[in-house]
Design an enzyme around this catalytic site. Structure first.
Site, PDB file in Angstrom:
ATOM      1  N   HIS A  14     -12.842  48.358   6.843  1.00 57.55           N
ATOM      2  CA  HIS A  14     -11.636  47.871   6.175  1.00 57.55           C
ATOM      3  C   HIS A  14     -11.995  46.870   5.089  1.00 57.55           C
ATOM      4  CE1 HIS A  14      -7.766  45.294   6.285  1.00 57.55           C
ATOM      5  NE2 HIS A  14      -7.685  46.214   5.350  1.00 57.55           N
ATOM      6  N   ASN A  37      -5.086  41.313   9.465  1.00 54.65           N
ATOM      7  CA  ASN A  37      -3.661  41.634   9.348  1.00 54.65           C
ATOM      8  C   ASN A  37      -2.897  41.296  10.625  1.00 54.65           C
ATOM      9  OD1 ASN A  37      -3.702  42.473   6.703  1.00 54.65           O
ATOM     10  ND2 ASN A  37      -4.282  44.559   7.219  1.00 54.65           N
ATOM     11  N   SER A  69      -5.906  49.794   7.248  1.00 57.81           N
ATOM     12  CA  SER A  69      -5.743  48.350   7.438  1.00 57.81           C
ATOM     13  C   SER A  69      -5.001  48.022   8.727  1.00 57.81           C
ATOM     14  CB  SER A  69      -4.996  47.749   6.248  1.00 57.81           C
ATOM     15  OG  SER A  69      -3.753  48.400   6.087  1.00 57.81           O
ATOM     16  N   GLU A  99     -14.185  44.148   7.081  1.00 60.06           N
ATOM     17  CA  GLU A  99     -13.836  44.147   8.510  1.00 60.06           C
ATOM     18  C   GLU A  99     -14.380  45.439   9.118  1.00 60.06           C
ATOM     19  OE1 GLU A  99      -9.825  42.309  10.546  1.00 60.06           O
ATOM     20  OE2 GLU A  99      -9.566  43.916   9.121  1.00 60.06           O
TER      21      GLU A  99
END
Length: 725
Positions: free
Chosen positions: A449, A499, A428, A461
């Site tokens: 991800h 993130n 991540s 992702e």
């Protein structure tokens, strides 16, 4: 706009009007005008006794052409005059042309009859469908209400309760259920659809079957007092489920107008409210999200090269923890053969058990039959070594966030997998170049991800390094589509898109708390804004271990703009780790219900002491608006950096990443779209002011400063950025 209708008359005197506008026969302005002309022609022709309306190539109509919404929002309806008088479509075409025709009409429905498509069908005097047809009014998903008479006809065909449910949830019904509800009059096989529709039209003409105008039916509508009770119950429910949204309430008001004042008054109110909602921020935001979601699979320099995805059938997953088992669940559910590898039998049994539990949960919810459950489980196999990896088309590593462990795994994979096998990591935050440092296979290393729980969350992702081949990206895009995820292709950096954009989210909240704001007031304000939960409740959910591990990546990579707080480490020292330990920022009971914890104050005081921060009285009095701005403007700022660095190709991709990865409210359009609705100048000024008072954490990035100086939108296409893709 395009699209048309055709008319052909059989020897039986039945005119077949066919809607043609691939791929889903959407109702563009051209199609609607052509439909009126074809109907007028059929009514006037002496050789036509009755009419059947259908759609080309097994699809009735997917509804109004959403790409035409822009023209409607600007008050234009191209050259057709469709917007020139109130309710032109719902009244002139459907009520006064189709429904009031002196010749009976039957809608022959296969495939989709959604939105305006179903509204056309409901204006006909009868409907006949296949068992696989899907019928529904999903307009509320776009921030509007049905605008072609759906709010008036659906309750009269299926009753108030079911009509409210179908409109407010936007969920379609299948042919069989539609028949049971009375929405369609008969179910027939696809190859007999037109034949049966012709016969039904002739039966209505001969009065062997009833000639019914849906708009004037009253047998399914409850008495006024009872109807009002149902409508008020629906209002309260909609307010509870969507407190920030006005259009569900408007939909109920419009339905009520028809029940109280009659269907014609209902049609006029429907038209007036539709026009207002069409120009609302909610509608503009949801339509932006609709198109942005469909645009994520278009990646310049990748998807425009004519590459065909390779067939991927067998996938291996390393790690059977929450993420690995969730990914395995998503894959087996969609037909992939999966091998799950763990380091010992105990962990392997636990991983396989998690997949089984995920699937059992689907059986209990009625989403999966027992037979399908067994077939799905048969596609899963557990192993403790790399022996079977030589046959794999793709491997997804889903172990803990430890760089040296991941490097060792990728080094092993290179030895055991075929040279064409895709090597993917579910990391991540960790830079993929670092993960693949000890390999020579950089062209097939890619980030896949997933978000937790991986079999539920809709985003994938796809992270591409400068060396990842376009073919590998195309292959993973195809897998994403097949497992029903929305894939967003991003470049390689710490935290990637989601993130990275949202790392200031929790940090901003911690900054506010250490200066005197209340934890629970912050969470309430953020939830009220539309997030699934506030930053502190989210920290508890993911666990303090994960929060600190990901946070440390950002502290290391972006030290100048990271807000460093000791609050979470201090709580960890006291064995608080979030929801799993039943103590975090909240206390949790046996059912995991959260309640505020007065003890939190002592940790906050200690954290302030260590950081040398004094309480500022104004922070205790922050309004919800101030909290939203101080928490989300740093997120907008980071999203601008991500965009300017070329980590994302389009600003709209970042909007989708935020909506689907973090639960940013779709009715606000995504983080960049929302930023533009506020204005780059205002965001820049606020951040600049706070950075002078509270430090570099709030400092506006160069891209935001440039946009503010020009008064330009944040999401304008980039010229200057060299894309990391």
């Amino acid at each position: 706009m395009g699209g048309t209708t055709t008319i052909s008359v059989g020897s039986d005197g039945v005119a077949i009007i066919t809607i043609i506008n691939p791929p889903v026969n959407s109702l563009s302005f051209d199609v609607l005008n052509s439909l009126k002309e074809s109907f007028d022609q059929a009514v006037q022709r002496d050789d036509v006794k009755a009419i059947v309306v259908t759609g080309a190539k097994g699809k009735f109509s997917g509804g109004f052409d959403i790409s035409a919404f822009g023209a409607l929002q600007e008050g234009k309806a191209m050259t057709t005059g469709l917007a020139s008088k109130p309710g032109y479509v719902s009244i002139d075409i459907l009520s006064d042309t189709v429904e009031a025709a002196k010749k009976p009409s039957v809608a022959a429905i296969d495939g989709l009859a959604l939105g305006g498509g179903l509204e056309v069908a409901m204006a006909c005097h009868a409907r006949i469908a296949t068992s696989t047809a899907q019928l529904g009014l999903p307009e509320l998903q776009l921030g509007i209400i049905p605008g072609f008479g759906g709010t008036q006809r659906l309750p009269r065909l299926v009753g108030l309760a079911k009509a409210l449910e179908m409109m407010l949830t936007s969920k379609p019904v299948r042919g069989e259920e539609a028949h049971n509800l009375g929405l369609v009059d008969a179910i027939v096989p696809g190859d007999k659809l037109l034949e049966n529709a012709r016969q039904l039209a002739l039966d209505i003409l001969a009065r062997r079957k009833p000639w019914v105008s849906s708009l004037y039916r009253t047998d399914k509508i409850e008495p006024l007092g009872e109807a009002r009770e149902m409508l008020n119950f629906a209002r309260a429910q909609a307010r509870r489920q969507a407190p920030n949204l006005q259009h569900p309430q408007v939909c109920i008001d419009v339905i009520e107008e028809g029940v109280v004042s009659g269907p014609r008054a209902g049609l006029l109110k429907e038209y007036e409210e539709f026009q207002v909602l069409l120009r609302s921020d909610t509608c503009k935001s949801l339509i932006h999200v609709f198109f942005a979601q469909r645009g994520t699979t278009k990646v310049p320099g990748v998807t425009d090269l004519g590459l065909k995805p390779r067939q991927i059938k067998k996938v291996a997953i390393l790690g059977g923890g929450l993420m690995g088992s969730g990914i395995a669940t998503a894959l087996v559910l969609n037909g992939y053969e999966v091998v799950l590898k763990e380091v010992n039998q105990k962990f392997l049994d636990a991983g396989l058990g998690r997949v089984k539990a995920n699937l059992t949960s689907s059986v209990k919810k009625g989403k999966l039959t027992q037979e399908k459950f067994e077939k799905t489980m048969s596609r899963l196999k557990g192993v403790l070594d790399y022996e079977s990896f030589k046959d794999m088309d793709m491997v997804i590593e889903a172990v803990i966030e430890n760089v040296s462990l991941k490097q060792q795994i990728f080094s092993d994979l290179e030895k055991f997998c075929s040279p064409n096998c895709i090597l993917a990591s579910n990391t991540s935050t960790i830079d993929l170049n670092l993960i693949g440092e000890k390999t020579k296979s950089h062209d097939r290393i890619i980030g896949a991800h997933f978000f937790s729980p991986a079999h539920v969350m809709p985003l994938l992702e796809i992270v591409r390094t400068s060396k990842t081949s376009p073919q590998t990206v195309v292959d993973l895009l195809d897998v994403g589509k097949k497992i029903r995820k929305t894939p967003v292709v991003v470049g390689n950096c710490t935290g990637f898109a989601v993130n990275r954009m949202f790392f200031p989210y929790t940090q901003a909240a911690l900054l506010l708390v250490e200066r005197g704001a209340d934890i629970y007031k912050i969470d309430r304000a953020i939830t009220k804004f539309g997030m699934p939960m506030g930053p502190f409740r989210l920290c508890d959910l993911v666990g303090f271990g994960v929060a600190v591990a990901t946070g440390s990546q950002f502290v290391f990579n972006f030290p100048e703009r990271t807000y460093k707080s000791m609050l979470i480490p201090l709580m960890q020292e006291d064995k608080r780790a979030g929801e799993t330990t039943r103590k975090g920022f909240y206390l949790y009971n046996d059912r995991r219900k959260a309640s505020p914890d007065p003890e939190i104050k002592k940790y906050i005081e200690k954290s302030r002491e260590i950081s040398g921060i004094s309480v500022e009285p104004k922070f205790a009095k922050l309004s919800d608006k101030d909290i939203i701005e101080m928490v989300f403007f740093p997120v907008v700022n980071e999203a601008c950096r991500v965009y300017a660095e070329g980590i994302a190709v389009k600003a709209a991709d970042l909007d989708i990443a935020g909506v689907m990865g973090m639960g940013f409210p779709p009715y606000r359009g995504g983080i960049m779209f929302w930023g533009d609705s506020i204005g780059s100048k205002y965001i820049y000024e606020r951040l600049n002011e706070w950075s002078k008072m509270y430090g570099e954490f709030f400092k506006p990035c160069d891209y935001l400063a440039q946009r503010a100086a020009l008064g330009a939108p944040l999401s304008s296409p980039l010229d200057q950025a060299k894309s990391r893709l």
